[in-house]
Motif scaffolding. Structure first.
Motif, PDB file in Angstrom:
ATOM      1  N   ASP A   1      82.320  73.341  54.024  1.00 47.18           N
ATOM      2  CA  ASP A   1      81.298  74.356  53.785  1.00 47.18           C
ATOM      3  C   ASP A   1      80.310  73.906  52.715  1.00 47.18           C
ATOM      4  OD1 ASP A   1      82.523  75.949  55.658  1.00 47.18           O
ATOM      5  OD2 ASP A   1      83.706  77.078  54.172  1.00 47.18           O
ATOM      6  N   THR A   2      80.833  73.314  51.639  1.00 49.01           N
ATOM      7  CA  THR A   2      79.955  72.841  50.570  1.00 49.01           C
ATOM      8  C   THR A   2      79.076  71.705  51.058  1.00 49.01           C
ATOM      9  OG1 THR A   2      81.621  73.444  48.917  1.00 49.01           O
ATOM     10  CG2 THR A   2      79.897  71.909  48.225  1.00 49.01           C
ATOM     11  N   ALA A   3      79.664  70.765  51.810  1.00 48.63           N
ATOM     12  CA  ALA A   3      78.882  69.645  52.331  1.00 48.63           C
ATOM     13  C   ALA A   3      77.814  70.131  53.299  1.00 48.63           C
ATOM     14  CB  ALA A   3      79.812  68.638  53.028  1.00 48.63           C
ATOM     15  N   GLY A   4      78.165  71.103  54.149  1.00 45.18           N
ATOM     16  CA  GLY A   4      77.171  71.645  55.070  1.00 45.18           C
ATOM     17  C   GLY A   4      76.032  72.328  54.352  1.00 45.18           C
TER      18      GLY A   4
ATOM     19  N   ARG B   1      81.773  61.343  50.770  1.00 42.80           N
ATOM     20  CA  ARG B   1      82.135  61.792  49.426  1.00 42.80           C
ATOM     21  C   ARG B   1      81.744  63.257  49.220  1.00 42.80           C
ATOM     22  NH1 ARG B   1      80.617  56.491  48.115  1.00 42.80           N
ATOM     23  NH2 ARG B   1      78.486  57.148  47.595  1.00 42.80           N
ATOM     24  N   MET B   2      80.619  63.667  49.803  1.00 41.69           N
ATOM     25  CA  MET B   2      80.226  65.068  49.704  1.00 41.69           C
ATOM     26  C   MET B   2      81.185  65.957  50.492  1.00 41.69           C
ATOM     27  SD  MET B   2      76.095  64.546  50.069  1.00 41.69           S
ATOM     28  CE  MET B   2      75.716  66.290  49.906  1.00 41.69           C
TER      29      MET B   2
ATOM     30  N   ALA C   1      76.607  53.406  54.838  1.00 43.58           N
ATOM     31  CA  ALA C   1      75.652  54.492  55.061  1.00 43.58           C
ATOM     32  C   ALA C   1      76.353  55.844  55.155  1.00 43.58           C
ATOM     33  CB  ALA C   1      74.850  54.221  56.322  1.00 43.58           C
ATOM     34  N   ALA C   2      77.582  55.829  55.685  1.00 47.09           N
ATOM     35  CA  ALA C   2      78.336  57.082  55.812  1.00 47.09           C
ATOM     36  C   ALA C   2      79.113  57.419  54.550  1.00 47.09           C
ATOM     37  CB  ALA C   2      79.314  56.986  56.986  1.00 47.09           C
TER      38      ALA C   2
END
Length: 364
Positions: free
Chosen positions: A254-257, A247-248, A241-242
């Motif tokens: 910053d991009t994942a957020g 991967r993001m 699930a994680a």
């Protein structure tokens, strides 16, 4: 102009091909599983290899038992001696090798994805050493080398180490390099503490503790295997699930957020899951070196995926430890080598292979 354009064209073609071969399946609970045909094929081959290794361990050994007698023992109709050898000795050892290997492979995958560093494995960054500290404290205090107490001590030691490492790195952000450096520093201090514990113990307890630190599957019983058998599916589902948020996060916090990922929660959850997996494996077999380091990278190579796949890392880890334990039992039979020594030797060969490959390719 044309020469410089051709590589980019081939890269785009490969990217489009990889995208077309990807499959997406939605699982209950909102979990999205993304896979490719090659990953499924590799997983099937790894499963068959694990099964073949398990059957080899079940039907062969120092105590010679015919194939029919092994089947009779499994169905409960064999002699008492055959049932003891097959059901109470060989079968729990095989299950322990597969489970411990899967735990370490998955733990290494989580840490390497979390830190975005191929050196971020629980044995390198100190979490396995912390589990060893907790287990040694119980062994030297109670004079026993196995049991629920040792498992509890290993889990508690691993979690305490994780808390310390996280506290050291959290104020300035848990980046990959900072996590690795803090883990190595804490692990070095804990290794010195473990040596101190052994030197202060009496001779009998020190010998028992030192033998445990080699990592071994000798004398494994169902009492040690069953808790890990129950815990691994739960931890594996949570790790899967994680997987997508991790991967993001490989693209940067910053991009994942910006894409909606709660970076701090995912990081803390992944860290906790990785430590729990490593501590559970250490509680059963003792510290097993290099497996969590190599299994995720080997899985990435055979699947040729863009990132580390937790499922493939689990299967590669299970296969490596099962083969290593079979080797440990037979290479100097009837004397049995601790499996941790075999994985350590394999890890050294793995690192030498990486150095040779870099030299051949001319990379620094």
């Amino acid at each position: 102009m044309n020469e410089s354009y051709a590589p980019r064209t081939r890269t785009r073609t490969r990217t489009r091909t990889r995208t077309r071969t990807a499959r997406v399946r939605r699982l209950p609970g909102g979990i999205t599983l993304r896979y490719s045909a090659r990953a499924v094929t590799v997983a099937a081959v790894l499963l068959l290899a694990c099964l073949a290794t398990a059957l080899l361990g079940l039907f062969t050994g120092t105590y010679r038992i015919g194939g029919g007698q092994v089947l009779d023992a499994l169905t409960g109709s064999g002699s008492g001696a055959d049932r003891f050898i097959v059901v109470d000795q060989r079968l729990p050892r095989i299950c322990a090798a597969l489970l411990v290997g899967a735990c370490l492979g998955l733990s290494g995958a989580l840490f390497q994805s979390l830190a975005r560093n191929p050196l971020a494995s629980p044995d390198v960054i100190g979490f396995t050493t912390g589990s060893t500290s907790g287990a040694l404290t119980v062994i030297l205090a109670g004079g026993a080398g196995t049991g629920v107490g040792v498992g509890t001590g290993a889990v508690a030691g691993g979690l305490a180490t994780a808390v310390v490492v996280y506290a050291l790195t959290a104020p300035r952000g848990v980046s990959g390099n900072r996590l690795v450096l803090a883990g190595i520093a804490v692990g070095a201090m804990l290794a010195a503490f473990n040596s101190f514990l052994i030197t202060r113990a009496d001779l009998e307890s020190a010998e028992s503790a030192k033998a445990w630190t080699f990592g071994s599957l000798n004398a494994i019983t169902w009492t040690q295997v069953v808790p890990l058998l129950v815990a691994l599916p739960v931890l594996a589902v949570a790790a899967l699930a994680a997987g997508r948020p991790l991967r993001m996060m490989e693209m940067g916090d910053d991009t994942a957020g910006a894409l909606g990922v709660n970076v701090q929660r995912v990081r803390a959850t992944s860290l906790l899951l990785g430590v729990a997996l490593a501590a559970g494996a250490t509680a059963v077999a003792g510290p097993i070196g290099f497996l969590a380091l190599a299994a995720p990278q080997l899985a990435r190579r055979v699947t040729r995926g863009p990132g580390i796949t937790p499922g493939s890392a689990m299967l590669v880890g299970a296969l490596i430890l099962a083969v290593a334990d079979a080797t440990a039992q037979r290479v100097l039979a009837p004397f049995q080598i601790p499996v941790g020594l075999v994985t350590g030797a394999l890890g050294g060969l793995y690192l030498l292979g990486l150095l040779w490959r870099e030299k051949r390719n001319g990379t620094p």
